[in-house]
Write an enzyme that holds these catalytic residues in place. Structure first.
Site, PDB file in Angstrom:
ATOM      1  N   GLN B 194      -5.157 -10.087 -25.865  1.00 58.20           N
ATOM      2  CA  GLN B 194      -5.323 -11.379 -26.567  1.00 58.20           C
ATOM      3  C   GLN B 194      -4.706 -12.709 -25.719  1.00 58.20           C
ATOM      4  O   GLN B 194      -5.337 -13.885 -26.149  1.00 58.20           O
ATOM      5  CB  GLN B 194      -4.953 -11.374 -28.166  1.00 58.20           C
ATOM      6  N   GLN B 262      12.285   3.138  -7.149  1.00 58.90           N
ATOM      7  CA  GLN B 262      10.772   3.141  -7.347  1.00 58.90           C
ATOM      8  C   GLN B 262      10.304   3.798  -8.625  1.00 58.90           C
ATOM      9  O   GLN B 262       9.672   3.276  -9.651  1.00 58.90           O
ATOM     10  CB  GLN B 262      10.092   3.615  -6.277  1.00 58.90           C
ATOM     11  N   HIS B 265      10.933   2.740 -12.538  1.00 56.46           N
ATOM     12  CA  HIS B 265       9.982   1.574 -13.129  1.00 56.46           C
ATOM     13  C   HIS B 265       9.114   2.189 -14.314  1.00 56.46           C
ATOM     14  O   HIS B 265       8.933   1.466 -15.344  1.00 56.46           O
ATOM     15  CB  HIS B 265       9.057   1.050 -11.999  1.00 56.46           C
ATOM     16  N   GLU B 330       1.724  -0.046  -1.433  1.00 57.85           N
ATOM     17  CA  GLU B 330       2.348  -1.389  -2.060  1.00 57.85           C
ATOM     18  C   GLU B 330       3.640  -1.621  -1.177  1.00 57.85           C
ATOM     19  O   GLU B 330       3.829  -2.826  -0.647  1.00 57.85           O
ATOM     20  CB  GLU B 330       2.577  -1.334  -3.441  1.00 57.85           C
ATOM     21  N   HIS B 331       4.628  -0.725  -1.189  1.00 53.99           N
ATOM     22  CA  HIS B 331       5.772  -1.029  -0.319  1.00 53.99           C
ATOM     23  C   HIS B 331       5.888   0.050   0.664  1.00 53.99           C
ATOM     24  O   HIS B 331       5.762   1.149   0.463  1.00 53.99           O
ATOM     25  CB  HIS B 331       7.144  -0.749  -1.258  1.00 53.99           C
ATOM     26  N   ASP B 364      12.350  -7.091  -3.831  1.00 53.03           N
ATOM     27  CA  ASP B 364      11.826  -7.336  -5.496  1.00 53.03           C
ATOM     28  C   ASP B 364      12.676  -8.719  -5.818  1.00 53.03           C
ATOM     29  O   ASP B 364      11.861  -9.507  -6.783  1.00 53.03           O
ATOM     30  CB  ASP B 364      12.325  -6.209  -6.121  1.00 53.03           C
ATOM     31  N   HIS B 423     -36.280 -29.218   1.543  1.00 52.13           N
ATOM     32  CA  HIS B 423     -34.960 -29.169   2.365  1.00 52.13           C
ATOM     33  C   HIS B 423     -35.223 -30.019   3.292  1.00 52.13           C
ATOM     34  O   HIS B 423     -34.765 -31.007   4.042  1.00 52.13           O
ATOM     35  CB  HIS B 423     -34.404 -28.012   2.532  1.00 52.13           C
TER      36      HIS B 423
END
Lengths: 436, 436
Positions: B194, B262, B265, B330-331, B364, B423
């Site tokens: 939302q 890691q 998380h 990602e890392h 980070d 054109h």
């Protein structure tokens, strides 16, 4: 040929309201969504079998898998067979577009922090790019150049093109020639949502790519949105549009010509002129009618002008720019005596064509900047297709023990505030290890 | 605490297969899609009424519309009330992240063609940006900095933040403080799909923005995909992951610490180590067990290691890099004696942490590069969030009559080949007009 019903509006309020309707002229519907989802799922699961089946169903071509790839020598042959005039044109366009795009490579960052730590941002080409080139009624060699050249300038290893086969199963020779000129590596005779799915997930025959670019119909666009995240895409293209700002110095015949150059693309194309000139407004209908009468295929243009065309009176050129900023047109033409005075006020447009010697058509074909531009008001947040569309960046961080000592307590404080115990530990243990 | 069940693999084939499973660990489902579509449609059509209703239903807060906006002075107050240590940490992070991002502004192009025509590409900030900051179990001031600073450096006029209210209806004070420090203009206490819908379409209370960035749960991510095209978005974030490449010089305790940093998380986080060292493989389980035993909330980490963790033996470090390139983490941490010899081989990673003094945690929080990075293998085609995420480009084309004369015949040839009569006419009429 009857006068085209180009609506004329005279108040800013009416014009603003109508521009909002024009900007919202395309909405996908739920039925399309479900169809596209079904096609993508089938190609993803069944590979070539589904791809060949949809090609038979939608393009009327019963290919075997090994017939999808266009013979590698076909491009060079098509290029050699081009009429000289067209070959010179494609070569001129190629060299101008390439020169402009060569300046777009995003710069790397390589900095050293206060404690000897090295911080970098390195841009690299993606490995494989997939270009969607529409087929159907017309062939668009310019679209091939505008998509392939940025990919090649970026350094993409493998540039794959897909384009739906024509009724006899062939690919238009000018499209083949443009692909050869631009260095496209492979061409597959597939189109629609099934071609997008094949590029995103790969099949036995079609390699999976990292990024898909290029325009297409509503099914292609919805398929691109569906696979976004599995691959990168350039943008969700809508129908084309031009907004012309004209003053008393603008020649009505040229304004009419530029509006028609937009309208002839598509019944959904939008051609809009905002002007301070009553003279222009009074002359425009007859100019349009006369030029339409000379058009070999006037139906599309007439329909587009009637449905989505607009001529509106504005009190000042600044008012026109304000309305243009709200509309955020794909193409903005400034057919005014002093265009430079308006430029600082322009905030949202895909490309601006400045002054009476710059018809949009030069940008469509060979000025240099990309002709793949944000439509339907998306210029608020999107720009032209560029070299960076085919590149990605990687961060490199190389700390020294001194840098870790100097900043480690800050890392531990932030980790503690986020409740991430092991984040802090990964620093604490390194500082401790060295002290022991 | 039992030994975490970190699976150990010893062949490249097994490792490759398992890495593919790990990369595909998150897939949205159809049921989520329909729910998110319903929420978005309701907010789009009913504005605040629907937004307040969903906030009551999902966040348990019965707000009035005017209670959604956090009082403007709350941020400054939160910043003043921060413990000194944390305030210094946030300020250090802010200044380092800002310094790195200031170098990311994409350069404009301004070139003159061979016939005096001027061709430009101008980058401009978007007008309004919306940042999604997750709430729930933890507060993430670092996420505020990493999203707000690039937007401010880009020059965005209005930076709006949304974050779900906590159980007592408040917003975490450290998040408020980070927002104040970074110059966020408005904060709304809304979350979920939302909140994304409100930012994309606007409501009576929440302004519509041009771009939405920031991480969130699966509903937030799907809502971002649904509104992509109406606004720009940064990326579709999946759960976080690290791939550590370690040789015989890597300290097992540090490898364990980095894997746990890691794993803590999210149960869906993935911590992977590829190593040439049998010694490391044999020590790792006890190091992990010991460190987990010291963790105040070990359940998440233990679950993540068990479900998505991996330790694998590789024959050479080059093999490890090849596997990493396929996984496109990602890392990527290089806990090896000679990391620089591996760098040229690395193709796909969000960020690379080089050498034993560079735990991922520095990236980070404060090294400088952005911590918003491509997950789930999308580093093949996506990079870090950057200043350009909040900017767009506009092309400017200003032709001279000489340029039109020199290139006009090429434009007409290409237009003819594409069947676009008008054109060509838009050029032909200009050349004719001048001759008469």
């Amino acid at each position: 040929m009857a006068l085209p019903g180009l609506p004329v509006l005279r108040t800013a309020q009416d014009t603003r309201a109508r521009l909002r309707q024009i900007a919202a002229r395309l909405h996908s519907n739920q039925q399309h969504t479900r169809q596209v989802e079904t096609i993508i799922a089938a190609v993803r699961e069944q590979g070539d079998a589904a791809l060949l089946d949809f090609t038979a169903r939608f393009d009327g071509q019963r290919f075997a898998a090994q017939e999808l790839l266009v013979a590698p020598e076909a491009g060079a042959r098509a290029l050699d067979s081009l009429p000289t005039e067209l070959r010179l044109a494609l070569e001129a366009a190629h060299s101008r577009i390439e020169a402009f795009h060569c300046q777009q490579r995003p710069p790397d960052i390589d900095m050293t922090g206060p404690y000897g730590e090295r911080l970098q941002r390195c841009w690299r080409p993606m490995t494989r790019a997939g270009l969607y080139i529409p087929g159907g009624r017309a062939a668009y060699p310019s679209t091939v150049l505008m998509n392939a050249i940025p990919a090649k300038v970026a350094g993409v290893e493998q540039v794959v093109m897909v384009t739906p086969p024509s009724k006899d199963g062939s690919v238009n020779p000018v499209v083949l020639a443009a692909a050869a000129l631009a260095g496209v590596d492979q061409i597959y005779r597939i189109g629609g949502a099934q071609a997008i799915a094949a590029l995103a997930y790969g099949t036995e025959t079609v390699p999976a790519v990292d990024v898909i670019t290029g325009p297409g119909n509503v099914y292609v666009t919805m398929a691109k949105k569906a696979v976004y995240g599995t691959v990168a895409i350039d943008a969700l293209a809508g129908p084309s549009e031009v907004l012309v700002i004209a003053d008393e110095t603008a020649a009505p015949e040229l304004v009419a010509a530029d509006l028609l150059a937009q309208a002839e693309h598509d019944p959904l194309a939008a051609a809009v002129v905002l002007t301070t000139s009553d003279h222009l407004l009074s002359r425009l209908p007859s100019c349009l009618a006369r030029q339409l009468a000379e058009h070999p295929k006037p139906a599309t243009s007439a329909r587009s002008l009637q449905d989505w065309g607009l001529a509106a009176k504005v009190a000042t050129l600044e008012d026109a720019v304000d309305l243009a900023n709200e509309f955020a047109p794909e193409h903005l033409e400034l057919l005014v005596a002093q265009p430079d005075t308006l430029l600082p006020r322009i905030r949202h447009a895909g490309a601006v064509f400045i002054g009476p010697e710059t018809p949009e058509a030069v940008g469509d074909y060979l000025a240099g900047p990309n002709h793949t531009l944000p439509t339907s008001g998306t210029a608020r947040f999107a720009g032209a297709l560029g070299v960076e569309t085919f590149m990605t960046n990687m961060s490199l961080i190389h700390y020294t023990h001194g840098a870790l000592e100097a900043t480690g307590q800050h890392v531990m404080a932030m980790a503690a505030s986020e409740g991430l115990h092991s984040h802090g530990e990964s620093v604490r243990r390194r500082l401790k290890t060295q002290k022991e």
